[in-house]
Design a protein around this motif. Structure first.
Motif, PDB file in Angstrom:
ATOM      1  N   ILE A  70      42.376  51.977  37.403  1.00 32.57           N
ATOM      2  CA  ILE A  70      42.537  52.118  38.853  1.00 32.57           C
ATOM      3  C   ILE A  70      43.460  51.021  39.385  1.00 32.57           C
ATOM      4  O   ILE A  70      44.328  51.269  40.231  1.00 32.57           O
ATOM      5  CB  ILE A  70      41.172  52.073  39.551  1.00 32.57           C
ATOM      6  CG1 ILE A  70      40.302  53.246  39.097  1.00 32.57           C
ATOM      7  CG2 ILE A  70      41.328  52.094  41.063  1.00 32.57           C
ATOM      8  CD1 ILE A  70      38.872  53.183  39.597  1.00 32.57           C
ATOM      9  N   GLU A  71      43.270  49.801  38.874  1.00 30.70           N
ATOM     10  CA  GLU A  71      44.108  48.675  39.311  1.00 30.70           C
ATOM     11  C   GLU A  71      45.568  48.924  38.964  1.00 30.70           C
ATOM     12  O   GLU A  71      46.464  48.656  39.770  1.00 30.70           O
ATOM     13  CB  GLU A  71      43.620  47.392  38.649  1.00 30.70           C
ATOM     14  CG  GLU A  71      44.420  46.161  39.013  1.00 30.70           C
ATOM     15  CD  GLU A  71      43.951  44.925  38.264  1.00 30.70           C
ATOM     16  OE1 GLU A  71      44.315  43.813  38.685  1.00 30.70           O
ATOM     17  OE2 GLU A  71      43.218  45.075  37.270  1.00 30.70           O
ATOM     18  N   ALA A 131      39.690  34.716  48.881  1.00 24.28           N
ATOM     19  CA  ALA A 131      40.758  33.855  48.363  1.00 24.28           C
ATOM     20  C   ALA A 131      42.094  34.589  48.345  1.00 24.28           C
ATOM     21  O   ALA A 131      43.144  34.004  48.636  1.00 24.28           O
ATOM     22  CB  ALA A 131      40.406  33.370  46.962  1.00 24.28           C
ATOM     23  N   ALA A 132      42.069  35.885  48.015  1.00 23.34           N
ATOM     24  CA  ALA A 132      43.309  36.664  47.999  1.00 23.34           C
ATOM     25  C   ALA A 132      43.872  36.822  49.412  1.00 23.34           C
ATOM     26  O   ALA A 132      45.090  36.743  49.616  1.00 23.34           O
ATOM     27  CB  ALA A 132      43.062  38.035  47.377  1.00 23.34           C
ATOM     28  N   LEU A 133      42.995  37.018  50.384  1.00 21.26           N
ATOM     29  CA  LEU A 133      43.452  37.128  51.772  1.00 21.26           C
ATOM     30  C   LEU A 133      44.102  35.829  52.235  1.00 21.26           C
ATOM     31  O   LEU A 133      45.177  35.831  52.843  1.00 21.26           O
ATOM     32  CB  LEU A 133      42.267  37.475  52.682  1.00 21.26           C
ATOM     33  CG  LEU A 133      41.812  38.929  52.712  1.00 21.26           C
ATOM     34  CD1 LEU A 133      40.487  39.051  53.451  1.00 21.26           C
ATOM     35  CD2 LEU A 133      42.863  39.813  53.368  1.00 21.26           C
ATOM     36  N   ARG A 134      43.433  34.710  51.953  1.00 19.63           N
ATOM     37  CA  ARG A 134      43.970  33.418  52.373  1.00 19.63           C
ATOM     38  C   ARG A 134      45.197  33.011  51.559  1.00 19.63           C
ATOM     39  O   ARG A 134      45.922  32.100  51.951  1.00 19.63           O
ATOM     40  CB  ARG A 134      42.884  32.347  52.260  1.00 19.63           C
ATOM     41  CG  ARG A 134      41.809  32.470  53.335  1.00 19.63           C
ATOM     42  CD  ARG A 134      42.459  32.523  54.706  1.00 19.63           C
ATOM     43  NE  ARG A 134      41.538  32.626  55.802  1.00 19.63           N
ATOM     44  CZ  ARG A 134      41.149  31.607  56.567  1.00 19.63           C
ATOM     45  NH1 ARG A 134      41.608  30.401  56.315  1.00 19.63           N
ATOM     46  NH2 ARG A 134      40.313  31.800  57.558  1.00 19.63           N
ATOM     47  N   GLY A 135      45.428  33.658  50.438  1.00 13.57           N
ATOM     48  CA  GLY A 135      46.582  33.342  49.609  1.00 13.57           C
ATOM     49  C   GLY A 135      47.815  34.168  49.920  1.00 13.57           C
ATOM     50  O   GLY A 135      48.841  34.020  49.244  1.00 13.57           O
ATOM     51  N   ALA A 165      45.381  41.657  49.517  1.00 12.97           N
ATOM     52  CA  ALA A 165      44.084  41.257  48.961  1.00 12.97           C
ATOM     53  C   ALA A 165      43.675  42.085  47.749  1.00 12.97           C
ATOM     54  O   ALA A 165      42.702  41.733  47.079  1.00 12.97           O
ATOM     55  CB  ALA A 165      43.005  41.374  50.038  1.00 12.97           C
ATOM     56  N   LEU A 166      44.392  43.165  47.466  1.00 11.03           N
ATOM     57  CA  LEU A 166      43.987  44.056  46.375  1.00 11.03           C
ATOM     58  C   LEU A 166      43.890  43.363  45.008  1.00 11.03           C
ATOM     59  O   LEU A 166      42.939  43.606  44.261  1.00 11.03           O
ATOM     60  CB  LEU A 166      44.931  45.250  46.291  1.00 11.03           C
ATOM     61  CG  LEU A 166      44.655  46.408  47.256  1.00 11.03           C
ATOM     62  CD1 LEU A 166      45.681  47.515  47.061  1.00 11.03           C
ATOM     63  CD2 LEU A 166      43.246  46.941  47.066  1.00 11.03           C
TER      64      LEU A 166
END
Length: 287
Positions: free
Chosen positions: A274-275, A174-178, A206-207
């Motif tokens: 980490i984020e 979903a992050a990639l497509r967003g 996408a992270l």
């Protein structure tokens, strides 16, 4: 410049705005619209308050020790189990299963999300299969996987792997497509190759979704394990809790619950740290 096209209301207000509409300029102070940053350790307030209420209810006799032992009693039992060497081997056995399944699930989930999110053939072959798996409960696969892999360690690790894979895939995909199409157009204008686009635009984009999935995965690997350790297992926290149920040892059961809770909270905190480092460049509400 900030792009407001995703927020029609803000874009419309901005177009209609007049010089005197700035409330900060009129009053001399900014209106706080978002929550401030929590101080270190503030997320422990809720769990500590819950423990306090639980302990008070136990001491006042509202909760029976047979029904649910007090936290202080469980802590004492846990210390005794740790001191006599009972607890650590079971904890290590559970950790080995959980983190082996977690590593496999995260690795394969990210790879599948990249293939499905960045290629048409990958989406045609992968996305439907993962959506089917998402609709099938992991526990429904137990009888079939026992036939395939037996009732040993491989079965438990495989089922944890399948449980972890789905949220990692869904959120990363979903992050990639967003990713904003403007970034894609900019990459094309700058002459980036496909490999450069994936490394410099797609993966960083996408992270945020990946870290959401990782926070879900580090907890899900343990929640799946507690059920799987009831199947032909002589080691593990789930085995200890199941045996304690047979003997009516609610203090040992609560020790197991505390272990899962602490591991979940620590794992989530580590992923958050980490984020925060990996996405330090972001200007966002939670940053």
């Amino acid at each position: 410049m900030t792009d407001y096209t995703s927020y029609p209301y803000l874009a419309a207000r901005l177009q209609r705005a007049q010089p005197g509409d700035d409330q900060q300029a009129r009053t001399g102070k900014a209106v706080r619209l978002t929550p401030g940053r929590l101080p270190a350790g503030a997320r422990l307030i809720g769990p500590l308050l819950l423990l306090f209420v639980w302990e008070a209810a136990s001491r006042l006799g509202i909760l029976s020790a047979y029904t649910l032992t007090a936290p202080s009693t469980a802590v004492g039992t846990g210390y005794e189990m740790l001191a006599d060497g009972t607890l650590l081997p079971h904890l290590m056995a559970s950790a080995g299963r959980a983190y082996a399944g977690l590593f496999l699930g995260v690795t394969v989930g990210v790879l599948l999300a990249l293939l499905s999110g960045l290629t048409r053939s990958g989406e045609a072959l992968i996305d439907g299969v993962v959506q089917i798996k998402r609709a099938v409960p992991t526990l429904a696969l137990v009888p079939l996987v026992i036939i395939w892999l037996g009732i040993g360690e491989a079965m438990k690790i495989f089922l944890i792997f399948t449980a972890v894979l789905v949220p990692v895939y869904i959120n990363t995909h979903a992050a990639l497509r967003g990713i904003d199409i403007g970034h894609v157009e900019l990459a094309r204008t700058l002459g980036l190759t496909r490999g450069e686009f994936i490394r410099k635009v797609a993966l960083p984009g996408a992270l945020p979704g990946f870290f959401v999935s990782l926070r879900l995965a580090v907890t899900l690997c343990w929640t799946a394990l507690v059920v799987l350790e009831l199947i032909n297992t002589q080691t593990g926290i789930g085995y200890l809790m199941n045996r304690a149920r047979d003997w009516g040892q609610t203090d040992v059961i609560v020790v197991g619950i505390f272990i899962y809770a602490i591991l979940g909270l620590v794992s989530d905190t580590v992923v958050r740290l980490i984020e925060a480092r990996a996405l330090a460049y972001r200007r966002a509400l939670g940053a």
